[in-house]
Enzyme design. Structure first.
Site, PDB file in Angstrom:
ATOM      1  N   THR A  91      -9.487   0.523  -9.753  1.00  0.00           N
ATOM      2  CA  THR A  91      -8.659  -0.590  -9.286  1.00  0.00           C
ATOM      3  C   THR A  91      -8.716  -1.778 -10.247  1.00  0.00           C
ATOM      4  O   THR A  91      -9.454  -1.787 -11.225  1.00  0.00           O
ATOM      5  CB  THR A  91      -9.076  -1.007  -7.850  1.00  0.00           C
ATOM      6  OG1 THR A  91      -9.093   0.154  -7.023  1.00  0.00           O
ATOM      7  CG2 THR A  91      -8.165  -2.028  -7.247  1.00  0.00           C
ATOM      8  N   THR A  93      -3.918  -0.909  -7.458  1.00  0.00           N
ATOM      9  CA  THR A  93      -4.717   0.281  -7.751  1.00  0.00           C
ATOM     10  C   THR A  93      -3.870   1.538  -7.846  1.00  0.00           C
ATOM     11  O   THR A  93      -2.782   1.613  -7.269  1.00  0.00           O
ATOM     12  CB  THR A  93      -5.787   0.487  -6.648  1.00  0.00           C
ATOM     13  OG1 THR A  93      -6.673   1.538  -7.024  1.00  0.00           O
ATOM     14  CG2 THR A  93      -5.144   0.816  -5.317  1.00  0.00           C
ATOM     15  N   GLY A 152     -13.557  -1.894  -7.656  1.00  0.00           N
ATOM     16  CA  GLY A 152     -14.841  -1.345  -7.265  1.00  0.00           C
ATOM     17  C   GLY A 152     -14.840  -0.433  -6.067  1.00  0.00           C
ATOM     18  O   GLY A 152     -15.899  -0.186  -5.476  1.00  0.00           O
ATOM     19  N   GLY A 153     -13.672   0.092  -5.656  1.00  0.00           N
ATOM     20  CA  GLY A 153     -13.655   1.000  -4.520  1.00  0.00           C
ATOM     21  C   GLY A 153     -14.237   0.341  -3.284  1.00  0.00           C
ATOM     22  O   GLY A 153     -13.942  -0.819  -2.991  1.00  0.00           O
ATOM     23  N   GLU A 185      -6.044   4.102  -7.381  1.00  0.00           N
ATOM     24  CA  GLU A 185      -7.240   4.676  -6.757  1.00  0.00           C
ATOM     25  C   GLU A 185      -8.280   5.059  -7.810  1.00  0.00           C
ATOM     26  O   GLU A 185      -8.871   4.174  -8.407  1.00  0.00           O
ATOM     27  CB  GLU A 185      -6.901   5.857  -5.835  1.00  0.00           C
ATOM     28  CG  GLU A 185      -8.066   6.590  -5.217  1.00  0.00           C
ATOM     29  CD  GLU A 185      -9.061   5.712  -4.447  1.00  0.00           C
ATOM     30  OE1 GLU A 185     -10.062   6.248  -3.962  1.00  0.00           O
ATOM     31  OE2 GLU A 185      -8.864   4.489  -4.333  1.00  0.00           O
ATOM     32  N   ARG A 188       0.833  -1.198   0.000  1.00  0.00           N
ATOM     33  CA  ARG A 188       0.000   0.000   0.000  1.00  0.00           C
ATOM     34  C   ARG A 188       0.868   1.249   0.000  1.00  0.00           C
ATOM     35  O   ARG A 188       1.928   1.298   0.620  1.00  0.00           O
ATOM     36  CB  ARG A 188      -0.874  -0.020   1.251  1.00  0.00           C
ATOM     37  CG  ARG A 188      -1.888   1.114   1.385  1.00  0.00           C
ATOM     38  CD  ARG A 188      -2.995   0.984   0.391  1.00  0.00           C
ATOM     39  NE  ARG A 188      -4.176   1.754   0.791  1.00  0.00           N
ATOM     40  CZ  ARG A 188      -5.090   2.205  -0.076  1.00  0.00           C
ATOM     41  NH1 ARG A 188      -4.933   1.987  -1.361  1.00  0.00           N
ATOM     42  NH2 ARG A 188      -6.153   2.876   0.341  1.00  0.00           N
ATOM     43  N   GLU A 199      -3.951   8.072  -3.985  1.00  0.00           N
ATOM     44  CA  GLU A 199      -4.319   7.205  -2.872  1.00  0.00           C
ATOM     45  C   GLU A 199      -4.531   7.942  -1.552  1.00  0.00           C
ATOM     46  O   GLU A 199      -5.248   7.456  -0.667  1.00  0.00           O
ATOM     47  CB  GLU A 199      -3.234   6.147  -2.687  1.00  0.00           C
ATOM     48  CG  GLU A 199      -3.760   4.814  -2.262  1.00  0.00           C
ATOM     49  CD  GLU A 199      -4.697   4.226  -3.289  1.00  0.00           C
ATOM     50  OE1 GLU A 199      -5.892   4.067  -2.957  1.00  0.00           O
ATOM     51  OE2 GLU A 199      -4.276   3.928  -4.407  1.00  0.00           O
TER      52      GLU A 199
END
Length: 558
Positions: free
Chosen positions: A378, A396, A464-465, A398, A90, A415
């Site tokens: 993503t 992703t 899909g967030g 974002e 991340r 992000e």
């Protein structure tokens, strides 16, 4: 079996995208990326080699969604010992970030769209360090070999697909002030280049060759790092600081897998800063006392129960989940069987709970709820190899095209807007507030399922967030409760929440259940709930792959 197949086909009249193989299998949201992964398997590469080659190829061909300018999570099953390992790649907030990063001078929060565009939203990318760690542990092929398909795509060019063209059309106004991205994808009149137009990216090819030769340091140091830092500092909007020192300091992290049992299966996913693994274990645990198999996918009560579990799990997610390096996240308490039973007791099969509030899991501290504005973009991909190793990765940048900035030919993430913009509420800190070096909360949910025999049987994830968790969840219910092959489970209708209402996917059997769901007490709103689920499943001694029929994705056999 034929009756079950007809049932599922009635749920969503879309073609299934599946494959079957005894050797290995890959699944990705773009056929060219899936082909890159299959190429690795055919050369004797591992599931991880295939996944990393797909990540690189997606950087080129799916620039609107993912790439090495962002971050991701990886979940790996090792066939030798049955162990599940997770890697956190991340993004992190740079040293210059503060808790007030997204507040105006008068203390009010910035608008989301205002915050996304430009340098303020860019976090330190983590995907290349994730690749380095994963390849070092499970790779079989040379590091440089993984880059060849992506380099070829960048050199020779790739054709714009309908999905990319649609996104370019949607974003043409938002992107008008960002010359680098417009030069790539738009013509002189400002219109998106047409479907089928070939896009070459020599700048990205140069960067990929450099990293292929020099390893991860070739991304985080030297001229690539300086150019990335400069793109953030000179952004047309919201110029900010992300220094070479920020890049050099970045490390991927191995995290404990979050696992739970469900009807004899072991379901494992990412822990914090992802909320995906915890939420899925919670929801499955809440549902275990109900006979979903007997109810089946055509009974509105099945979807009612799923939605009630969703409401409770998301209430906990928004309250407690953040970077565990900064916040004492009560992971053990949130997935404690006793706590999950308490939460499940709030669910009735024939009525809706008045309000879904966060619980008080063992070990919970004093934090305040504050939502973050995740965007449904993503990508996710999965691979299994002939030795039985299995990997799921979600990656992703974002939102669509991230921060709208480019450096070295790739797109930089936005992000940091996954953090909560408000740092405190009611005198208490918000768990997911901005802090230097912190990783924002995520819904990304790469997941691996092991069968009762301990062998890996399923790897999946989705785009899909904030909806990612539910796209994965309904697929798991489809496979584990309703006995569907993974491609048919992916095609089941999507469901999500909006305040006290539930969103159901337009044009599906869920929309047809609207009256029955309303009678149970739900406020039901049909909505476009697109998804990009990709999965690999071990069934009857062979790999089966599935890709979301709502996407351009495919599954390919070795």
């Amino acid at each position: 079996m034929m009756v079950r197949l007809l049932l599922v086909l009635s749920l969503l009249a879309l073609p299934f995208q599946a494959a079957l193989a005894e050797g290995g299998m890959v699944s990705a949201a773009d056929p060219r990326a899936a082909e890159a992964g299959r190429e690795m398997l055919r050369e004797g590469g591992s599931a991880v080699d295939a996944a990393l080659a797909m990540m690189l190829a997606l950087t080129v061909v799916e620039p609107q969604s993912s790439g090495i300018g962002g971050g991701g999570f990886l979940v790996h099953h090792d066939a030798r010992n049955g162990g599940v390992t997770t890697i956190d790649g991340r993004e992190v907030a740079p040293a210059a970030a503060t808790a007030n990063r997204f507040l105006n001078a008068d203390g009010t929060r910035m608008g989301f769209r205002e915050a996304v565009a430009g340098g303020l939203s860019v976090g330190v990318p983590g995907n290349v360090r994730l690749m380095e760690m994963a390849h070092g542990r499970w790779g079989r092929l040379k590091w440089s070999r993984l880059f060849k398909p992506a380099i070829k795509l960048a050199d020779d060019g790739f054709k714009i697909t309908p999905a990319l063209h649609k996104r370019l059309e949607q974003m043409k106004v938002a992107l008008r002030d960002f010359p680098a991205i417009r030069a790539h994808y738009y013509d002189a009149s400002g219109a998106p280049k047409p479907v089928g137009a070939r896009i070459k990216n020599p700048e990205l090819a140069r960067l990929l060759r450099h990293v292929a030769k020099h390893g991860a340091p070739g991304f985080y140091q030297g001229w690539p790092a300086r150019r990335l830092s400069s793109a953030v500092a000179t952004a047309p909007r919201n110029p900010s600081q992300l220094t070479e020192a920020d890049l050099i300091a970045y490390r991927a992290e191995e995290r404990p897998a979050v696992c739970g049992s469900y009807r004899g299966y072991r379901v494992c996913g990412m822990g914090p800063p992802s909320a995906g693994g915890i939420a899925i274990v919670q929801m499955l645990g809440m549902l275990e006392r109900f006979d979903l198999k007997a109810l089946g996918p055509n009974d509105p009560r099945s979807w009612h129960l799923i939605s009630e579990a969703m409401r409770l799990a998301y209430a906990d997610r928004d309250t407690y989940i953040a970077d565990p390096g900064f916040v004492p996240v009560p992971v053990a308490g949130l997935i404690d069987p006793g706590y999950i039973r308490e939460r499940s007791a709030l669910i009735s099969i024939d009525s809706v709970m008045a309000k879904a509030l966060p619980g008080k899991p063992p070990g919970a501290g004093a934090w305040r709820y504050a939502p973050a504005a995740e965007v449904p973009s993503t990508t996710s991909f999965a691979a299994g190899d002939g030795a039985g190793n299995l990997v799921a990765v979600t990656s992703t940048i974002e939102g669509p095209f991230g921060s709208f900035l480019m450096a070295n030919g790739f797109h930089l993430n936005n992000e940091l807007t996954d953090f909560s913009f408000v740092p405190e509420r009611g005198g208490l800190p918000v768990a997911n507030r901005v802090e230097p070096g912190k990783r924002p909360r995520s819904a990304m949910s790469p997941t691996i399922v092991q069968g009762p025999d301990g062998k890996a049987m399923l790897a999946l994830g989705s785009a899909g967030g904030p909806r990612i968790i539910m796209h994965v969840m309904k697929t798991l219910v489809g496979v584990l409760d309703w006995g569907l092959p993974v491609d048919q489970a992916i095609a089941l209708p999507n469901i999500f929440l909006s305040g006290n209402a539930i969103l159901v996917e337009k044009g599906t059997s869920l929309e047809a259940m609207r009256d029955q769901l309303t009678a149970l007490g739900h406020i039901v709103t049909p909505a476009e709930l697109g998804s990009k689920v990709n999965a690999v499943e071990r069934r009857d001694g062979a790999w089966k792959g599935g890709a979301d029929p709502r996407s351009e994705g495919v599954a390919l056999a070795e």
